[in-house]
Design a protein around this motif. Structure first.
Motif, PDB file in Angstrom:
ATOM      1  N   PRO A 176       0.859  -1.272   0.006  1.00 60.31           N
ATOM      2  CA  PRO A 176      -0.015  -0.010  -0.066  1.00 60.31           C
ATOM      3  C   PRO A 176       0.889   1.305  -0.050  1.00 60.31           C
ATOM      4  CG  PRO A 176      -0.981  -1.681   1.593  1.00 60.31           C
ATOM      5  CD  PRO A 176       0.467  -2.142   1.094  1.00 60.31           C
ATOM      6  N   LEU A 177       0.335   2.340  -0.692  1.00 60.73           N
ATOM      7  CA  LEU A 177       0.982   3.552  -0.987  1.00 60.73           C
ATOM      8  C   LEU A 177       2.201   3.512  -1.702  1.00 60.73           C
ATOM      9  CD1 LEU A 177       0.583   5.103   2.821  1.00 60.73           C
ATOM     10  CD2 LEU A 177      -1.121   4.912   0.860  1.00 60.73           C
ATOM     11  N   ILE A 178       2.764   2.553  -1.800  1.00 59.41           N
ATOM     12  CA  ILE A 178       4.150   2.468  -2.789  1.00 59.41           C
ATOM     13  C   ILE A 178       3.661   1.839  -4.093  1.00 59.41           C
ATOM     14  CG2 ILE A 178       6.220   1.476  -3.073  1.00 59.41           C
ATOM     15  CD1 ILE A 178       6.698   1.248  -0.314  1.00 59.41           C
ATOM     16  N   GLN A 179       3.265   0.761  -4.076  1.00 60.16           N
ATOM     17  CA  GLN A 179       2.721   0.105  -5.309  1.00 60.16           C
ATOM     18  C   GLN A 179       3.463   0.332  -6.695  1.00 60.16           C
ATOM     19  OE1 GLN A 179      -1.355   2.094  -4.507  1.00 60.16           O
ATOM     20  NE2 GLN A 179      -2.261  -0.017  -4.401  1.00 60.16           N
ATOM     21  N   PHE A 180       4.612  -0.074  -6.607  1.00 61.91           N
ATOM     22  CA  PHE A 180       5.480  -0.192  -8.024  1.00 61.91           C
ATOM     23  C   PHE A 180       6.593  -1.184  -7.662  1.00 61.91           C
ATOM     24  CE2 PHE A 180       8.999   1.272 -10.486  1.00 61.91           C
ATOM     25  CZ  PHE A 180       8.280   1.578 -11.688  1.00 61.91           C
ATOM     26  N   PRO A 181       6.603  -2.050  -8.704  1.00 64.46           N
ATOM     27  CA  PRO A 181       7.761  -3.059  -8.450  1.00 64.46           C
ATOM     28  C   PRO A 181       8.889  -2.623  -9.207  1.00 64.46           C
ATOM     29  CG  PRO A 181       6.193  -3.615 -10.208  1.00 64.46           C
ATOM     30  CD  PRO A 181       5.381  -2.359  -9.409  1.00 64.46           C
ATOM     31  N   VAL A 182       9.869  -2.466  -8.143  1.00 61.26           N
ATOM     32  CA  VAL A 182      11.237  -1.986  -8.779  1.00 61.26           C
ATOM     33  C   VAL A 182      11.904  -2.578 -10.201  1.00 61.26           C
ATOM     34  CG1 VAL A 182      13.820  -1.796  -8.419  1.00 61.26           C
ATOM     35  CG2 VAL A 182      11.961  -1.211  -6.546  1.00 61.26           C
ATOM     36  N   ASN A 183      11.528  -3.968 -10.125  1.00 64.97           N
ATOM     37  CA  ASN A 183      11.936  -4.597 -11.387  1.00 64.97           C
ATOM     38  C   ASN A 183      11.043  -4.557 -12.813  1.00 64.97           C
ATOM     39  OD1 ASN A 183      14.253  -5.947 -10.315  1.00 64.97           O
ATOM     40  ND2 ASN A 183      13.056  -7.160  -9.085  1.00 64.97           N
ATOM     41  N   SER A 184      10.277  -3.624 -12.577  1.00 72.30           N
ATOM     42  CA  SER A 184       9.566  -3.291 -13.996  1.00 72.30           C
ATOM     43  C   SER A 184      10.132  -2.091 -14.658  1.00 72.30           C
ATOM     44  CB  SER A 184       7.999  -2.778 -13.418  1.00 72.30           C
ATOM     45  OG  SER A 184       7.883  -1.693 -12.693  1.00 72.30           O
ATOM     46  N   HIS A 185      10.985  -1.481 -13.869  1.00 78.53           N
ATOM     47  CA  HIS A 185      12.225  -0.832 -14.690  1.00 78.53           C
ATOM     48  C   HIS A 185      13.346  -1.585 -15.043  1.00 78.53           C
ATOM     49  CE1 HIS A 185      11.731   3.879 -14.277  1.00 78.53           C
ATOM     50  NE2 HIS A 185      10.497   3.318 -14.453  1.00 78.53           N
ATOM     51  N   ILE A 186      13.437  -1.743 -16.293  1.00 76.67           N
ATOM     52  CA  ILE A 186      14.504  -2.630 -17.180  1.00 76.67           C
ATOM     53  C   ILE A 186      16.050  -2.319 -16.499  1.00 76.67           C
ATOM     54  CG2 ILE A 186      14.854  -1.153 -18.948  1.00 76.67           C
ATOM     55  CD1 ILE A 186      14.839  -4.952 -18.866  1.00 76.67           C
ATOM     56  N   ALA A 187      16.354  -1.203 -16.004  1.00 79.14           N
ATOM     57  CA  ALA A 187      17.731  -0.980 -15.628  1.00 79.14           C
ATOM     58  C   ALA A 187      18.225  -1.897 -14.242  1.00 79.14           C
ATOM     59  CB  ALA A 187      17.799   0.566 -15.074  1.00 79.14           C
ATOM     60  N   TYR A 188      17.052  -1.955 -13.590  1.00 77.79           N
ATOM     61  CA  TYR A 188      17.306  -3.000 -12.322  1.00 77.79           C
ATOM     62  C   TYR A 188      17.704  -4.402 -12.837  1.00 77.79           C
ATOM     63  CZ  TYR A 188      15.962   1.296  -9.893  1.00 77.79           C
ATOM     64  OH  TYR A 188      15.831   2.694  -9.384  1.00 77.79           O
ATOM     65  N   PRO A 189      16.652  -4.973 -13.301  1.00 78.10           N
ATOM     66  CA  PRO A 189      17.154  -6.458 -13.618  1.00 78.10           C
ATOM     67  C   PRO A 189      18.357  -6.575 -14.452  1.00 78.10           C
ATOM     68  CG  PRO A 189      14.746  -6.148 -14.168  1.00 78.10           C
ATOM     69  CD  PRO A 189      15.420  -4.838 -13.718  1.00 78.10           C
ATOM     70  N   ILE A 190      18.708  -5.685 -15.315  1.00 78.77           N
ATOM     71  CA  ILE A 190      19.925  -5.530 -16.244  1.00 78.77           C
ATOM     72  C   ILE A 190      21.080  -5.686 -15.535  1.00 78.77           C
ATOM     73  CG2 ILE A 190      21.104  -4.225 -17.880  1.00 78.77           C
ATOM     74  CD1 ILE A 190      18.747  -3.797 -19.442  1.00 78.77           C
ATOM     75  N   VAL A 191      21.236  -4.561 -14.345  1.00 80.00           N
ATOM     76  CA  VAL A 191      22.560  -4.675 -13.527  1.00 80.00           C
ATOM     77  C   VAL A 191      22.548  -6.115 -12.892  1.00 80.00           C
ATOM     78  CG1 VAL A 191      23.430  -3.448 -11.652  1.00 80.00           C
ATOM     79  CG2 VAL A 191      22.371  -2.162 -13.294  1.00 80.00           C
ATOM     80  N   SER A 192      21.449  -6.401 -12.240  1.00 77.99           N
ATOM     81  CA  SER A 192      21.518  -7.666 -11.340  1.00 77.99           C
ATOM     82  C   SER A 192      22.148  -8.910 -12.312  1.00 77.99           C
ATOM     83  CB  SER A 192      20.087  -8.176 -10.789  1.00 77.99           C
ATOM     84  OG  SER A 192      19.600  -7.268  -9.913  1.00 77.99           O
ATOM     85  N   ALA A 193      21.323  -9.203 -13.450  1.00 80.02           N
ATOM     86  CA  ALA A 193      21.724 -10.065 -14.398  1.00 80.02           C
ATOM     87  C   ALA A 193      23.084  -9.889 -15.028  1.00 80.02           C
ATOM     88  CB  ALA A 193      20.744  -9.869 -15.636  1.00 80.02           C
ATOM     89  N   PHE A 194      23.669  -8.657 -15.122  1.00 80.02           N
ATOM     90  CA  PHE A 194      24.938  -8.541 -15.664  1.00 80.02           C
ATOM     91  C   PHE A 194      26.152  -8.926 -14.485  1.00 80.02           C
ATOM     92  CE2 PHE A 194      28.913  -5.705 -15.932  1.00 80.02           C
ATOM     93  CZ  PHE A 194      29.255  -6.148 -17.151  1.00 80.02           C
ATOM     94  N   LEU A 195      25.653  -8.419 -13.598  1.00 78.46           N
ATOM     95  CA  LEU A 195      26.513  -8.734 -12.404  1.00 78.46           C
ATOM     96  C   LEU A 195      26.693 -10.536 -12.195  1.00 78.46           C
ATOM     97  CD1 LEU A 195      25.466  -6.424  -9.409  1.00 78.46           C
ATOM     98  CD2 LEU A 195      27.614  -6.454 -11.013  1.00 78.46           C
ATOM     99  N   VAL A 196      25.582 -11.113 -12.090  1.00 77.04           N
ATOM    100  CA  VAL A 196      25.742 -12.515 -12.425  1.00 77.04           C
ATOM    101  C   VAL A 196      26.353 -13.143 -13.718  1.00 77.04           C
ATOM    102  CG1 VAL A 196      24.275 -14.736 -12.355  1.00 77.04           C
ATOM    103  CG2 VAL A 196      23.669 -12.797 -11.127  1.00 77.04           C
ATOM    104  N   TYR A 197      26.087 -12.606 -14.788  1.00 78.87           N
ATOM    105  CA  TYR A 197      26.885 -13.042 -16.080  1.00 78.87           C
ATOM    106  C   TYR A 197      28.470 -12.844 -15.832  1.00 78.87           C
ATOM    107  CZ  TYR A 197      28.281 -12.479 -20.830  1.00 78.87           C
ATOM    108  OH  TYR A 197      29.185 -12.470 -22.134  1.00 78.87           O
ATOM    109  N   ALA A 198      28.641 -11.491 -15.425  1.00 74.64           N
ATOM    110  CA  ALA A 198      30.133 -11.148 -15.440  1.00 74.64           C
ATOM    111  C   ALA A 198      30.883 -12.323 -14.275  1.00 74.64           C
ATOM    112  CB  ALA A 198      30.304  -9.820 -14.656  1.00 74.64           C
ATOM    113  N   LEU A 199      30.159 -12.668 -13.148  1.00 74.79           N
ATOM    114  CA  LEU A 199      30.662 -13.774 -12.205  1.00 74.79           C
ATOM    115  C   LEU A 199      30.660 -14.949 -12.921  1.00 74.79           C
ATOM    116  CD1 LEU A 199      31.632 -14.201  -9.410  1.00 74.79           C
ATOM    117  CD2 LEU A 199      29.116 -14.574  -8.923  1.00 74.79           C
TER     118      LEU A 199
END
Length: 258
Positions: A107-130
């Motif tokens: 409630p009152l926030i109602q926005f999933p962070v990962n619906s902005h492509i930048a956040y999943p890309i950064v997480s996936a890139f870190l995993v990929y680089a590792l």
């Protein structure tokens, strides 16, 4: 919704201005939610494990259940004896992404962070680089490409002509792309659907109530409630799948198939 006509919410839901006039252009609601999610995860971890007891209770009990779930259902099937070494990373990936996803129904926030492509890309890139780093370190440069392109049991000419090019494209292009987009697309679509059915209910029951439109508004509210429950399951599932793929990539780099 404009000039007496209902207009479905669109991509403008994901476009946020700075939090206040004069704030840096990057300081938007998603950034604030991102930081809030990290603070929530760190605070819960501190509250659960700052003073651990032999017989866990309260948050410690919940934290240990979460740890065991990630260890037994995500890490151990892919990492085996290396599970404990990689648990801090995998537990962090799972919990942070789970909280970021759940922000979409909070409630009152109602926005999933990962619906902005930048956040999943950064997480996936870190995993990929590792993944690439571990592959080169444990298998060597030549060994990494050899194990990737020429699996045991596959005839060498067939592997060279067909399998190797496809596998190289998969490892260096498709895998990191789908790792990020799978999470992003589900959060993006889920948020859009929830906003649509909520808007339908609000429009026909509050903004523009009519006898004919009331049943449609009620249907919109009911669908939004049902979709919220379904979306919470999908949010959990996507955090699980993202972390599971990370464990699989790490395991493949540590121990190539033979």
């Amino acid at each position: 919704m404009h000039d007496g006509e209902f207009r479905a919410p669109g991509v403008e839901l994901f476009d946020f201005p700075p939090l206040w006039d004069g704030a840096p252009f990057w300081l938007t609601k998603p950034v604030a939610i991102t930081l809030l999610g990290v603070v929530v995860v760190c605070s819960l971890a501190w509250a659960a494990f700052a003073r651990p007891r032999l017989v866990p209770r309260g948050l410690q009990n919940l934290g240990e259940y979460g740890y065991e779930f990630v260890r037994d259902q995500i890490a151990r099937p892919f990492l085996g004896g290396d599970t404990d070494r990689w648990m801090p990373l995998l537990l962090s990936l799972f919990t942070v992404n789970l909280v970021w996803n759940f922000m979409g129904v909070f409630p009152l926030i109602q926005f999933p962070v990962n619906s902005h492509i930048a956040y999943p890309i950064v997480s996936a890139f870190l995993v990929y680089a590792l993944k690439i780093y571990l592959g080169f370190r444990h298998q060597g440069l030549a060994g990494y490409f050899r194990n990737m392109a020429f699996p045991p049991g596959l005839p060498r000419p067939l592997a060279l002509v067909l399998y190797a090019p496809l596998e190289i494209v998969y490892v260096f292009v498709t895998a990191p792309f789908t790792h990020a987009v799978r999470l992003f697309a589900n959060m993006f679509a889920g948020h859009l659907l929830l906003a649509f059915f909520s808007a339908v209910g609000f429009w026909f029951l509050v903004t523009h109530p009519t006898a004919l439109g009331a049943p449609l508004g009620i249907a919109g509210v009911i669908t939004a409630v049902v979709m919220t429950g379904l979306e919470m399951f999908i949010q959990f599932l996507q955090a699980f799948l993202f972390t599971m793929l990370a464990a699989m990539y790490i395991g493949d780099s540590l121990r190539p198939a033979h």
